[in-house]
Design an enzyme around this catalytic site. Sequence first.
Site, mmCIF file in Angstrom:
data_model
loop_
_atom_site.group_PDB
_atom_site.id
_atom_site.type_symbol
_atom_site.label_atom_id
_atom_site.label_comp_id
_atom_site.label_asym_id
_atom_site.label_seq_id
_atom_site.Cartn_x
_atom_site.Cartn_y
_atom_site.Cartn_z
ATOM 1 N N THR A 69 -1.552 35.982 23.108
ATOM 2 C CA THR A 69 -1.597 34.778 24.009
ATOM 3 C C THR A 69 -0.758 33.760 23.690
ATOM 4 O O THR A 69 0.153 34.114 22.800
ATOM 5 C CB THR A 69 -2.956 34.233 24.212
ATOM 6 N N LYS A 73 3.601 35.883 23.519
ATOM 7 C CA LYS A 73 3.829 37.125 24.316
ATOM 8 C C LYS A 73 5.353 37.662 24.278
ATOM 9 O O LYS A 73 5.171 38.902 24.597
ATOM 10 C CB LYS A 73 3.545 36.655 25.688
ATOM 11 N N ASP A 109 -1.667 40.617 32.527
ATOM 12 C CA ASP A 109 -1.609 39.507 33.227
ATOM 13 C C ASP A 109 -1.578 39.322 34.889
ATOM 14 O O ASP A 109 -2.353 38.832 35.677
ATOM 15 C CB ASP A 109 -0.804 38.406 32.635
ATOM 16 N N GLY A 134 7.174 27.251 35.754
ATOM 17 C CA GLY A 134 7.250 27.896 34.057
ATOM 18 C C GLY A 134 7.896 29.199 34.229
ATOM 19 O O GLY A 134 8.162 29.924 35.187
ATOM 20 N N GLY A 136 7.844 30.797 30.813
ATOM 21 C CA GLY A 136 7.520 31.311 29.371
ATOM 22 C C GLY A 136 6.676 32.612 29.612
ATOM 23 O O GLY A 136 6.786 33.113 30.514
ATOM 24 N N ALA A 138 3.441 33.482 30.115
ATOM 25 C CA ALA A 138 2.469 33.435 31.122
ATOM 26 C C ALA A 138 3.234 33.541 32.386
ATOM 27 O O ALA A 138 2.917 34.480 33.284
ATOM 28 C CB ALA A 138 1.537 31.972 31.159
ATOM 29 N N GLY A 247 -7.510 29.760 36.490
ATOM 30 C CA GLY A 247 -7.198 31.018 35.798
ATOM 31 C C GLY A 247 -8.453 31.835 35.293
ATOM 32 O O GLY A 247 -8.237 32.927 34.474
#
Length: 287
Positions: A69, A73, A109, A134, A136, A138, A247
């Site tokens: 996490t 990642k 994910d 975002g 990154g 995730a 989430g």
Amino acid sequence: MTQHDPAATLRFAVFGHPVAHSLSPQIHAAFARELSIALEYTAIDATAETFPDALARFAAAGGAGANVTLPLKQQAAALCGSLGDGARRSGAVNTLVRSNGGWHGENTDGRGLVRDLTERHGLDLRQRRTLLIGAGGAARGVAPALLEAGIGDLFVVNRTPERADALADTLGEPARVHPRYLADLASLGEFDLIVHATSATRDAALPALPMSLVGTRAAAVDVNYGEVAIPFLAWARAAGARDAIDGLGMLVEQAAESFRLWHGRRPATDEVYAGLRERYAALVTAD
């Protein structure tokens, strides 16, 4: 995929920083009970600097697989000897599988998010004009699966414009994927799906988001859960989003996908999700 002796206790972990709050040990313990699989699953705090050594020690101690996490990642992808399609396309790994003395990396994910949105919440994602906030690990994890699910144009915005550009390049669909700057938000029009995939709200710093982003049928989704998701979900409800989804379901579904990769069997998720939802109900419905 490795088949294991059902009598053996297998070692798994989740790596991240911070990671003490992670629900993954609880989720995987529930899955293991459901399918009568003996396993040990722990949380290991590791920064970018300590992660390679921590992962090596885990492997040397018999680690069979791991979740990864924030903020590790993308770094995890670089430590793998091989990558699955989703991990290769996103450049981010959230699931490690021990293979031939090294690590094979996957990203569950996106599949977890799409399954939660379509099967649990009944959303039709096809042709939805989509904003991804975002760029990154995730965001990289969910973007390929959203495209594969048939969304329309995907606009990617990030505090660091270069990262939005890099994600768009990685996805490789210039006709559908459009990197933009946060300063551009007010001019982008309405969206049918808005996915918040930053860690900014962990520091109480949700980017300023115009309410004009929310279309008449918009679903607003935060890949975070619990207190961290409250600011974005509150903004979404105030802006009139038809659906405001945290989430938690994605977390459970991506965990089930990881479990399948490790054990060859996908657990049922509804009971685990319902238990966690009850625990977090007061938080995720707060305004």
